[in-house]
Design an enzyme around this catalytic site. Structure first.
Site, mmCIF file in Angstrom:
data_model
loop_
_atom_site.group_PDB
_atom_site.id
_atom_site.type_symbol
_atom_site.label_atom_id
_atom_site.label_comp_id
_atom_site.label_asym_id
_atom_site.label_seq_id
_atom_site.Cartn_x
_atom_site.Cartn_y
_atom_site.Cartn_z
ATOM 1 N N THR A 46 -7.249 -2.375 -0.519
ATOM 2 C CA THR A 46 -8.688 -2.198 -0.665
ATOM 3 C C THR A 46 -9.421 -3.536 -0.680
ATOM 4 O O THR A 46 -10.601 -3.608 -0.344
ATOM 5 C CB THR A 46 -8.990 -1.417 -1.955
ATOM 6 O OG1 THR A 46 -8.274 -0.177 -1.917
ATOM 7 C CG2 THR A 46 -10.469 -1.132 -2.121
ATOM 8 N N TYR A 134 4.985 -0.205 -4.215
ATOM 9 C CA TYR A 134 3.903 0.490 -3.512
ATOM 10 C C TYR A 134 4.536 1.359 -2.434
ATOM 11 O O TYR A 134 4.973 0.871 -1.396
ATOM 12 C CB TYR A 134 2.934 -0.527 -2.917
ATOM 13 C CG TYR A 134 1.660 0.053 -2.339
ATOM 14 C CD1 TYR A 134 1.324 1.404 -2.461
ATOM 15 C CD2 TYR A 134 0.763 -0.767 -1.667
ATOM 16 C CE1 TYR A 134 0.159 1.911 -1.935
ATOM 17 C CE2 TYR A 134 -0.423 -0.275 -1.138
ATOM 18 C CZ TYR A 134 -0.709 1.069 -1.269
ATOM 19 O OH TYR A 134 -1.878 1.574 -0.739
ATOM 20 N N LYS A 162 3.419 2.850 -7.361
ATOM 21 C CA LYS A 162 2.164 3.415 -6.883
ATOM 22 C C LYS A 162 2.558 4.422 -5.810
ATOM 23 O O LYS A 162 3.003 4.060 -4.723
ATOM 24 C CB LYS A 162 1.240 2.343 -6.317
ATOM 25 C CG LYS A 162 -0.070 2.914 -5.767
ATOM 26 C CD LYS A 162 -0.974 1.855 -5.159
ATOM 27 C CE LYS A 162 -2.231 2.503 -4.594
ATOM 28 N NZ LYS A 162 -3.124 1.519 -3.926
ATOM 29 N N ILE A 205 -3.860 4.123 -9.497
ATOM 30 C CA ILE A 205 -4.493 2.956 -8.869
ATOM 31 C C ILE A 205 -5.390 3.527 -7.787
ATOM 32 O O ILE A 205 -4.900 3.965 -6.735
ATOM 33 C CB ILE A 205 -3.443 1.993 -8.293
ATOM 34 C CG1 ILE A 205 -2.559 1.447 -9.409
ATOM 35 C CG2 ILE A 205 -4.114 0.846 -7.538
ATOM 36 C CD1 ILE A 205 -1.417 0.550 -8.919
#
Length: 292
Positions: A46, A134, A162, A205
């Site tokens: 992001t 992730y 995540k 998240i």
């Protein structure tokens, strides 16, 4: 250490001429924590980390670290690529102000699951901070089985994942059923935060929380406290907001909404991303209206 609550992966605000807007980043960081977030994520997807210069990446981490230190909040920093050697260098450079490193499953090269395990075991053995894996197969091209995720959870310096697999699938169910109690499963797909919390995730998240930190923090709290009716209602409403914010590539719509609200100086993103369309921005602003 178990990571719990909402973690906001901050956008990187730019001025109209494309420079990093440091003051706006400070305000975004403070606003996220004031809204109830447990911590921040710097240099995630992001943040457009791939298009930031090394100096800009260092400035982003410095700003986020300072705000987190002032607020006694956790700081997770994105570090790592599809190169194990480069990832080792990235995590080794993280300072003591960093709570954990967010390390992506190696992308593009598509190693075997055994190769993924070897990659993360190498990082975990050398990293000065704990790792959060992730897991985002639609970006990496590498799907991980529940067995592989459990093996990662058993590593002493890997404290969470995540989890962003694009659904609540069989692997997700098996992961939630069998993962150790001190291993944090953090929702990474914004529209699936509510069902994953219902299955026992410790938090999320969530990029959408750049726009609406307080409602997302309230959602995590509602599930934790067993306020089921409140949690379901809020989850449904936030799913609509997240759908609108992800109608075009992340973080284009989020930045456009933040700019329209006057919270960042421009909606600028860096190529190969293009700014959000007016229609997507309008739809997201309308979805947000019920939370303002």
């Amino acid at each position: 250490m178990t990571l719990t609550g909402l973690f906001v992966p901050l956008v990187t605000p730019f001025t109209a001429d494309g420079a990093l807007a440091a003051d706006a980043l400070v305000e975004l960081a403070e606003s996220a924590l004031d809204g109830g977030a447990a911590g921040l994520v710097a240099l995630g997807t992001t943040a457009e980390a791939a298009t930031l210069t090394a100096a800009e990446r260092a400035q982003v981490v410095e700003i986020c670290a300072q705000v987190c230190a002032e607020r006694n909040a956790a700081l997770i920093v994105g570090a790592g690529t599809n190169s194990t050697a480069a990832s080792l260098d990235a995590v080794a450079a993280l300072g003591p102000q960093v709570t954990a490193a967010l390390t992506v499953v190696p992308y593009y090269t598509r190693p075997s699951e055994a190769g993924v395990l070897a990659h993360f075991r190498s990082l975990a053995a050398a990293s000065p901070v704990p790792l959060v894996i992730y897991n985002i197969p639609y970006r990496t091209g590498r799907t991980l089985s529940a067995d592989t995720l459990r093996q990662l959870a058993d590593e002493p310096n890997i404290i969470g994942v995540k989890h962003a697999v694009g659904s609540i699938d069989d692997t997700t169910i098996e992961l939630m059923r069998t993962c150790p109690p001190d291993f944090a499963v953090l929702a990474g797909d914004d529209i699936y935060i509510a069902p994953l919390l219902a299955l026992g995730a410790t938090g999320g998240i969530l990029a959408s929380a750049n726009v609406a930190a307080a409602p997302f923090a309230a959602l995590v709290t509602a599930w934790r406290d067993g306020k089921l009716d409140e949690a379901r209602d809020l989850g449904h409403r936030l799913a609509g907001l997240s759908s609108a914010l992800f109608a075009e590539p992340n973080p284009t719509v989020i930045k456009s909404v933040l700019a329209a609200q006057g919270r960042i100086p421009s909606p600028a993103v860096r190529l190969p991303l293009l700014p959000a369309t007016a229609s997507a921005t309008a739809s997201a602003l309308a979805a947000f209206a019920s939370f303002s």
